[in-house]
Design a protein around this motif. Structure first.
Motif, PDB file in Angstrom:
ATOM      1  N   ARG A  31     -18.818   7.717   6.553  1.00  0.00           N
ATOM      2  CA  ARG A  31     -17.641   6.866   6.324  1.00  0.00           C
ATOM      3  C   ARG A  31     -17.294   6.986   4.860  1.00  0.00           C
ATOM      4  NH1 ARG A  31     -16.757   1.394   8.384  1.00  0.00           N
ATOM      5  NH2 ARG A  31     -14.671   1.824   7.660  1.00  0.00           N
ATOM      6  N   TRP A  33     -15.366   6.113   1.374  1.00  0.00           N
ATOM      7  CA  TRP A  33     -14.788   5.041   0.569  1.00  0.00           C
ATOM      8  C   TRP A  33     -14.390   5.641  -0.771  1.00  0.00           C
ATOM      9  CZ3 TRP A  33     -14.180   0.512   3.118  1.00  0.00           C
ATOM     10  CH2 TRP A  33     -14.960   0.319   4.260  1.00  0.00           C
ATOM     11  N   HIS A  72     -22.326   5.596   4.459  1.00  0.00           N
ATOM     12  CA  HIS A  72     -21.110   5.215   3.745  1.00  0.00           C
ATOM     13  C   HIS A  72     -21.155   5.908   2.392  1.00  0.00           C
ATOM     14  CE1 HIS A  72     -20.160   1.936   6.600  1.00  0.00           C
ATOM     15  NE2 HIS A  72     -21.479   1.894   6.727  1.00  0.00           N
ATOM     16  N   VAL A  74     -19.603   6.344  -1.083  1.00  0.00           N
ATOM     17  CA  VAL A  74     -18.739   5.533  -1.935  1.00  0.00           C
ATOM     18  C   VAL A  74     -18.513   6.197  -3.287  1.00  0.00           C
ATOM     19  CG1 VAL A  74     -18.460   3.278  -3.049  1.00  0.00           C
ATOM     20  CG2 VAL A  74     -19.587   3.431  -0.814  1.00  0.00           C
ATOM     21  N   ASN A  87     -14.015   0.148  -4.135  1.00  0.00           N
ATOM     22  CA  ASN A  87     -14.581   0.864  -2.993  1.00  0.00           C
ATOM     23  C   ASN A  87     -15.905   0.244  -2.543  1.00  0.00           C
ATOM     24  OD1 ASN A  87     -12.456   2.682  -2.824  1.00  0.00           O
ATOM     25  ND2 ASN A  87     -13.417   4.124  -4.217  1.00  0.00           N
ATOM     26  N   GLY A  90     -15.401  -2.719   0.121  1.00  0.00           N
ATOM     27  CA  GLY A  90     -15.283  -2.302   1.521  1.00  0.00           C
ATOM     28  C   GLY A  90     -16.612  -1.859   2.105  1.00  0.00           C
ATOM     29  N   ALA A  91     -17.341  -1.073   1.352  1.00  0.00           N
ATOM     30  CA  ALA A  91     -18.637  -0.595   1.832  1.00  0.00           C
ATOM     31  C   ALA A  91     -19.620  -1.740   2.008  1.00  0.00           C
ATOM     32  CB  ALA A  91     -19.199   0.455   0.873  1.00  0.00           C
TER      33      ALA A  91
END
Length: 171
Positions: A31, A33, A72, A74, A87, A90-91
């Motif tokens: 994911r 970010w 994730h 980032v 960022n 969100g993570a």
């Protein structure tokens, strides 16, 4: 003259159905970010598969369906006046939700530890001076070391082991 495989000892015989029973690779979803998807997509083919243990993909949605583990990734995003990282917000929120889930999730922060938020949920690894791509390659080996075959013969994750060894990447 060739010898028929029917006469070979059992331990050398090839089972034609063996590929159907081989374990599926561990699906690792990334994911993003703050990273451009095209940039990360260029890394995927070169990320270690560890002899077919890991299969990499990019998750475009929170669910990351089919993934056994989510990383994730980032990129630091400080504002001009301070070190606050948007960022990371969100993570971190995603990690709060992940703690309630059944699969392991980890954050790879591609920056300096001083840029991290003080309060963080879950497991975070810091790349420090390492480029994000190199840190992700190192993390791949840690994920592989945390993976093992379950009773059903399929790969799974040891969340506790991943949490311990992920800290080794910290700068």
């Amino acid at each position: 003259m060739t010898k028929s495989t029917d006469s070979l000892p059992r331990e050398y015989a090839v089972d034609p159905g063996a590929h159907r029973n081989s374990p599926q690779p561990l699906q690792v979803a990334l994911r993003l970010w703050g990273f451009d998807e095209r940039e990360v997509r260029s890394w995927i083919d070169d990320l270690p598969s560890l002899d077919g243990t890991l299969n990499w993909s990019i998750a475009r949605e929170r669910a990351a369906d089919g993934a056994a583990v989510v990383v994730h990734v980032v990129k630091p995003s400080p504002r001009a006046q301070d070190a606050f990282c948007w960022n990371c917000v969100g993570a971190n929120r995603a990690m709060v939700c992940a703690l309630e889930g059944t699969r392991p999730e980890i954050v790879l922060f591609a920056g300096d530890a001083a840029q991290l938020p003080r309060r963080r949920a879950g497991v975070w690894s810091v790349a420090g001076d390492m480029p994000a791509y190199a840190a992700l390659q190192a993390l791949a080996y840690m994920i592989g070391a945390s993976a093992g075959k379950g009773a059903n013969g399929q790969f799974g994750m040891r969340r506790d082991l991943l949490a311990v060894i992920a800290q080794r990447l910290d700068a």
